[in-house]
Design a protein around this motif. Sequence first.
Motif, PDB file in Angstrom:
ATOM      1  N   VAL A 189       0.844  -1.200   0.000  1.00 49.39           N
ATOM      2  CA  VAL A 189       0.000   0.000   0.000  1.00 49.39           C
ATOM      3  C   VAL A 189       0.877   1.248   0.000  1.00 49.39           C
ATOM      4  N   LEU A 190       1.940   1.237   0.790  1.00 48.02           N
ATOM      5  CA  LEU A 190       2.813   2.414   0.895  1.00 48.02           C
ATOM      6  C   LEU A 190       3.801   2.537  -0.257  1.00 48.02           C
ATOM      7  N   ASP A 191       4.371   1.419  -0.688  1.00 45.09           N
ATOM      8  CA  ASP A 191       5.474   1.453  -1.645  1.00 45.09           C
ATOM      9  C   ASP A 191       5.074   1.159  -3.085  1.00 45.09           C
ATOM     10  N   GLY A 192       3.909   0.580  -3.273  1.00 49.56           N
ATOM     11  CA  GLY A 192       3.478   0.204  -4.617  1.00 49.56           C
ATOM     12  C   GLY A 192       3.721  -1.271  -4.866  1.00 49.56           C
ATOM     13  N   PRO A 193       3.165  -1.765  -5.951  1.00 48.77           N
ATOM     14  CA  PRO A 193       3.244  -3.205  -6.219  1.00 48.77           C
ATOM     15  C   PRO A 193       4.642  -3.658  -6.615  1.00 48.77           C
ATOM     16  N   PHE A 194       4.907  -4.916  -6.372  1.00 47.56           N
ATOM     17  CA  PHE A 194       6.159  -5.557  -6.744  1.00 47.56           C
ATOM     18  C   PHE A 194       6.089  -5.950  -8.217  1.00 47.56           C
ATOM     19  N   THR A 195       7.146  -5.698  -8.935  1.00 47.41           N
ATOM     20  CA  THR A 195       7.246  -6.111 -10.333  1.00 47.41           C
ATOM     21  C   THR A 195       8.476  -6.999 -10.482  1.00 47.41           C
ATOM     22  N   PRO A 196       8.266  -8.270 -10.838  1.00 47.17           N
ATOM     23  CA  PRO A 196       9.422  -9.148 -11.065  1.00 47.17           C
ATOM     24  C   PRO A 196      10.227  -8.666 -12.273  1.00 47.17           C
ATOM     25  N   LEU A 197      11.521  -8.554 -12.085  1.00 47.60           N
ATOM     26  CA  LEU A 197      12.389  -8.041 -13.147  1.00 47.60           C
ATOM     27  C   LEU A 197      13.446  -9.064 -13.521  1.00 47.60           C
ATOM     28  N   LYS A 198      13.957  -8.932 -14.733  1.00 45.59           N
ATOM     29  CA  LYS A 198      15.087  -9.752 -15.180  1.00 45.59           C
ATOM     30  C   LYS A 198      16.057  -8.833 -15.900  1.00 45.59           C
ATOM     31  N   PRO A 224      10.712  -5.945 -17.049  1.00 44.58           N
ATOM     32  CA  PRO A 224       9.731  -6.809 -16.370  1.00 44.58           C
ATOM     33  C   PRO A 224       9.725  -8.219 -16.963  1.00 44.58           C
ATOM     34  N   LYS A 225       9.579  -9.202 -16.076  1.00 44.69           N
ATOM     35  CA  LYS A 225       9.451 -10.585 -16.528  1.00 44.69           C
ATOM     36  C   LYS A 225       8.029 -10.820 -17.041  1.00 44.69           C
ATOM     37  N   GLN A 226       7.888 -11.740 -17.957  1.00 44.87           N
ATOM     38  CA  GLN A 226       6.568 -12.191 -18.385  1.00 44.87           C
ATOM     39  C   GLN A 226       5.977 -13.042 -17.262  1.00 44.87           C
ATOM     40  N   ARG A 227       4.661 -13.105 -17.178  1.00 43.98           N
ATOM     41  CA  ARG A 227       4.013 -13.831 -16.086  1.00 43.98           C
ATOM     42  C   ARG A 227       4.457 -15.301 -16.035  1.00 43.98           C
ATOM     43  N   HIS A 228       4.645 -15.931 -17.162  1.00 42.87           N
ATOM     44  CA  HIS A 228       5.043 -17.345 -17.163  1.00 42.87           C
ATOM     45  C   HIS A 228       6.486 -17.549 -16.668  1.00 42.87           C
ATOM     46  N   GLU A 229       7.249 -16.451 -16.523  1.00 48.52           N
ATOM     47  CA  GLU A 229       8.629 -16.532 -16.034  1.00 48.52           C
ATOM     48  C   GLU A 229       8.732 -16.367 -14.511  1.00 48.52           C
ATOM     49  N   TRP A 230       7.639 -16.000 -13.858  1.00 47.84           N
ATOM     50  CA  TRP A 230       7.674 -15.755 -12.423  1.00 47.84           C
ATOM     51  C   TRP A 230       7.879 -17.057 -11.657  1.00 47.84           C
ATOM     52  N   ASN A 231       8.660 -16.965 -10.580  1.00 48.02           N
ATOM     53  CA  ASN A 231       8.758 -18.109  -9.673  1.00 48.02           C
ATOM     54  C   ASN A 231       7.676 -17.962  -8.592  1.00 48.02           C
ATOM     55  N   ASP A 232       7.578 -18.931  -7.707  1.00 44.12           N
ATOM     56  CA  ASP A 232       6.516 -18.924  -6.695  1.00 44.12           C
ATOM     57  C   ASP A 232       6.602 -17.711  -5.774  1.00 44.12           C
ATOM     58  N   ARG A 266       4.507 -12.346  -4.131  1.00 42.08           N
ATOM     59  CA  ARG A 266       4.706 -10.914  -3.889  1.00 42.08           C
ATOM     60  C   ARG A 266       3.824 -10.062  -4.800  1.00 42.08           C
ATOM     61  N   VAL A 267       3.622 -10.490  -6.023  1.00 37.32           N
ATOM     62  CA  VAL A 267       2.731  -9.763  -6.941  1.00 37.32           C
ATOM     63  C   VAL A 267       1.294  -9.830  -6.411  1.00 37.32           C
ATOM     64  N   GLN A 268       0.930 -10.973  -5.855  1.00 37.29           N
ATOM     65  CA  GLN A 268      -0.425 -11.165  -5.342  1.00 37.29           C
ATOM     66  C   GLN A 268      -0.741 -10.212  -4.188  1.00 37.29           C
ATOM     67  N   MET A 269       0.265  -9.739  -3.480  1.00 38.33           N
ATOM     68  CA  MET A 269       0.049  -8.825  -2.357  1.00 38.33           C
ATOM     69  C   MET A 269      -0.700  -7.571  -2.796  1.00 38.33           C
ATOM     70  N   ASN A 270      -0.427  -7.073  -3.986  1.00 42.61           N
ATOM     71  CA  ASN A 270      -1.136  -5.895  -4.473  1.00 42.61           C
ATOM     72  C   ASN A 270      -2.623  -6.203  -4.649  1.00 42.61           C
ATOM     73  N   ALA A 271      -2.935  -7.368  -5.201  1.00 45.39           N
ATOM     74  CA  ALA A 271      -4.336  -7.750  -5.380  1.00 45.39           C
ATOM     75  C   ALA A 271      -5.032  -7.884  -4.025  1.00 45.39           C
ATOM     76  N   LYS A 272      -4.345  -8.467  -3.051  1.00 42.03           N
ATOM     77  CA  LYS A 272      -4.925  -8.592  -1.709  1.00 42.03           C
ATOM     78  C   LYS A 272      -5.172  -7.216  -1.097  1.00 42.03           C
ATOM     79  N   ALA A 273      -4.191  -6.336  -1.237  1.00 43.56           N
ATOM     80  CA  ALA A 273      -4.333  -4.984  -0.681  1.00 43.56           C
ATOM     81  C   ALA A 273      -5.491  -4.246  -1.352  1.00 43.56           C
TER      82      ALA A 273
END
Length: 182
Positions: free
Chosen positions: A16-25, A33-41, A46-53
């Motif tokens: 909420v304070l810092d903004g969403p996490f974006t997986p990078l390569k 930014p990584k493509q969604r199929h490149e994300w690890n668990d 961490r990306v899901q935290m934005n949706a929860k917030a």
Amino acid sequence: MMLFIQSTDYLIWDVVLDGPFTPLKREEDTLVPKQRHEWNDEERRRVQMNAKAMHILFCALGPDEYAKMSSCSSAKEIWDKLEVTHEGTSEVKETKIGLLNLSYENFKMVPDEDIKKMFDRFSVIVNGLKGYGEIIPEDKLVRKLIYSLPESWDSKKTLIIEAKNLKTLKLDELMGSLCCIV
């Protein structure tokens, strides 16, 4: 709201304070930014935290506010909009803080006011300041409240000052003492 989110998951509050996490390569010398199929668990979590917030914030909003916020793409964006909507811009906040500080500095018991009403009025000012991040140490609040009493209370003020340690006395204890000697 802040406490509710923090109690749910402090990482959500960070989003909420810092903004969403974006997986990078790294590609050559830049991060992309990584493509969604490149994300690890872990990245997915961490990306899901934005949706929860965002879900938590949207659930807390009424229909009118939801309509204003529904186009936001991050919890940070929602929070920032809510802050400006409810607290105003930084200039408005500074003005409100200034007015609350003035009310605090000039605080006195008014004629025909009982202790409870005086304490309630004082609490509104102090809590308003606290809401804007202006925290006054409790010993200063205790002294301010004691010295805000009118001259007709001088003997009672003296009794409390001599009987209590003002450095450790809590506001609630002071309130109890004042109510008992009325």
